[in-house]
Design an enzyme around this catalytic site. Structure first.
Site: not given
Ligand code: NAG
Ligand code: NAG
Ligand code: NAG
Ligand code: NAG
Ligand code: NAG
Ligand code: NAG
Length: 508
Positions: A271, A315, A344, A442
């Site tokens: 992604h 994604e 990923d 993240h």
């Protein structure tokens, strides 16, 4: 900077479906050039993967992110759009080897929201129901019969009032839509387990009708209210909900080799979008650059089976791009995808060498027929390279989901996200037990500087090895078993997207 907390709906913005491949892919206008190329060779393709090239690719993605004020590559942002441009341009520069297409789609995304509830003027704890429309409503509560899954459960006096509905049996979205159809001004769903319920209504629109402003409350609160109202009391509630829903427009990038048997296409995916917090260089700049580098090197070779690279958008917002792609394949397009490999996060700083658990031996979630063989192939790859490997579950947290739901055998590798490394994993892979496999998951720290280049190189070689194998032959895989739906049956089909690598929101 946007905080996106979601899942999304997919609306077609293009008529053309790049999934519909010509039965003989090499007739795309590439001519006979491919005939002069040597047949792809696993050792040579692996050897062509260099750390310096991977690093350069990762740096390019970081530069793209940092050239924008948001410093990210969030779906819909300039950083993401520039990522798409870079991929298209790079893939088009490979001597015409690939047919390169942008696949546009749009998606409704909930940016943020506030939810407040008062019962008879007293503030009461409530839970968010994603995709609720905004509203500020004060009205009497009316108890809905049964579980509110049938139109006939809604009494006529719900009209203009707030429907009080039990959780259970059908999804929250249906309850909200049926309340709306019955004329209710709003809906409150109470839990059937202790505690306040929050979740998602699922992306509108839905055929049963429009949602009304909806939120969740606890079982304790809900059953007490039902008792009061059933005893004849009149109870009034104030719902104050403000949500911001926005349609984002974005693109997948799809590159298919112009030769090779398109009836048995090998597909790979990674992604291209990041979260808002940072440039997303491991997640999933690593997978993006990994498959891109293999696509570049593959262009010096002939293949027997067509090879297609899917660079997915959205994604992080709920597997939007890959889901859109698979849902827009026609029957022939779906039949032509012989296997799907997903990458990923393949350069986590505190890595493990994890392989999707196609045979279900570790997590009891078996992939479609052929997934076990793909897992075993990657196991032998790590073994041959003198490394341990472990399994990672087909838990619906990445872009393979739509493929396995459609019976396409899938696999791939992963080096870890927010999970903490175990003692056993420290023995097997080094690194530090008790720390996250990717401590920058993240966050703004997901940068080039924090990539583990050894893992990045090895996993990209694994991509090369798998491409070299399956681009030549799928003989090692059993026939596709279309009746088998892998984890789909276990997770339960729903029109609600299960969201990316974020915590999944419950929808029923
Ligand atoms: C990114 O591209 C999409 C689709 O073309 C477009 O709608 C959007 O406005 C672009 N975003 C920015 C920030 O330019
Ligand atoms: C959404 O977030 C923005 C920025 O953080 C804020 O200004 C706005 O008030 C928020 N809206 C709602 C409905 O929470
Ligand atoms: C909600 O509506 C009430 C009147 O029904 C009003 O007094 C209140 O200010 C409104 N609240 C918001 C946040 O708009
Ligand atoms: C691909 O499938 C089509 C339709 O079934 C068939 O006509 C064609 O011969 C196949 N091509 C190859 C190379 O197998
Ligand atoms: C594995 O899953 C199947 C079906 O989902 C279930 O019947 C079985 O009990 C599970 N086995 C284990 C060991 O959890
Ligand atoms: C593989 O794991 C074992 C422990 O299970 C460990 O002793 C060995 O050193 C590991 N091999 C490598 C190459 O890290």
């Amino acid at each position: 900077m946007r905080l996106s907390i979601v899942i999304g709906a997919l609306a077609a913005t293009s008529a053309a479906s790049p999934g519909v491949v010509h039965p003989r892919g090499y007739e795309y206008g590439y001519g006979d050039k491919w005939k002069k190329l040597p047949l792809v060779d696993s050792k040579k393709l692996q050897k062509s993967i260099k750390s310096s090239a991977l690093l350069k690719g990762a740096e390019k993605l970081q530069e793209i992110a940092y050239n924008t004020p948001e410093r990210n590559r969030l779906m819909g942002s300039q950083g993401h759009n520039d990522t798409v441009k870079f991929l298209k341009k790079t893939l088009e520069s490979l001597d015409g080897y690939y047919k390169v297409e942008l696949q546009p789609f749009s998606s409704l995304v909930q940016l943020n929201g506030t939810y407040a509830l008062a019962i008879d003027g007293e503030t009461t704890e409530s839970g968010a129901m994603e995709y609720s429309p905004s509203g500020n409503i004060s009205a009497p509560l009316v108890v809905v019969s049964n579980l509110g899954c049938e139109a006939s459960d809604y009494p006529s006096d719900v009209s203009g009032n707030i429907a009080l509905i039990s959780r259970g049996s059908c999804d929250f979205g249906l309850k909200s839509a049926l309340a709306g159809t019955a004329g209710a001004a709003g809906a409150i769903i109470y839990n059937n387990l202790p505690g306040v319920i929050e979740g998602t209504l699922g992306v509108p629109p839905r055929p049963e009708g429009d949602y009304v402003p909806t939120l969740g409350i606890s079982q304790e609160e809900g059953t007490a209210l039902v008792e009061q109202i059933s005893g004849g009391a009149s109870v009034s509630a104030t719902l104050n909900i403000a949500t911001i829903l926005e349609t984002y427009y974005t693109n997948n990038v799809i590159a298919t080799s112009k030769h090779g048997n398109a009836n048995t296409t090998l597909m790979l995916g990674a992604h291209t979008d990041s979260v808002a917090a940072g440039p997303g260089i491991n997640d999933d700049g690593s997978g993006t650059i990994g498959i891109l580098e293999v696509a570049k090197k593959l262009s010096k070779y002939k293949v027997k089976n067509a090879v297609r690279f899917g660079f997915w958008s959205g994604e992080e917002e709920g597997l939007l791009g890959s889901t859109y792609y698979v849902e827009n394949l026609d029957a022939a397009g779906l039949a032509n995808v012989r296997a799907y490999l997903n990458f990923d996060m393949i350069a986590s700083p505190n890595y493990v060498h994890a392989i999707y658990d196609g045979d279900g031996s570790a997590f009891n979630e078996t992939g479609p027929a052929g997934s076990a063989e793909i897992e075993h192939f990657f196991e032998s790859f790590f073994e041959k390279n003198g490394e341990n490997s472990t399994a990672t579950a087909f838990d619906g947290r990445s872009d393979y989901l739509a493929f396995i739901e459609n019976g396409i055998p899938a696999g791939g590798t992963f080096t870890g996200a927010e999970e903490l490394k175990t003692e056993e994993e420290e023995e097997m892979f080094g690194g530090t037990a008790g720390e996250a496999l990717d401590p920058n998951y993240h966050s703004a720290g997901d940068t080039v500087e924090n990539l583990n280049m050894d893992a990045f190189v090895l996993h990209t070689k694994a991509i090369a090895a798998s491409v070299a194998k399956y681009a030549v032959s799928f003989d090692s895989l059993p026939p596709k078993d279309l009746a088998k739906r892998g984890v789909a049956a276990m997770l339960g089909r729903s029109r609600v997207r299960r969201g990316g690598k974020k915590a999944r929101k419950t929808y029923l």
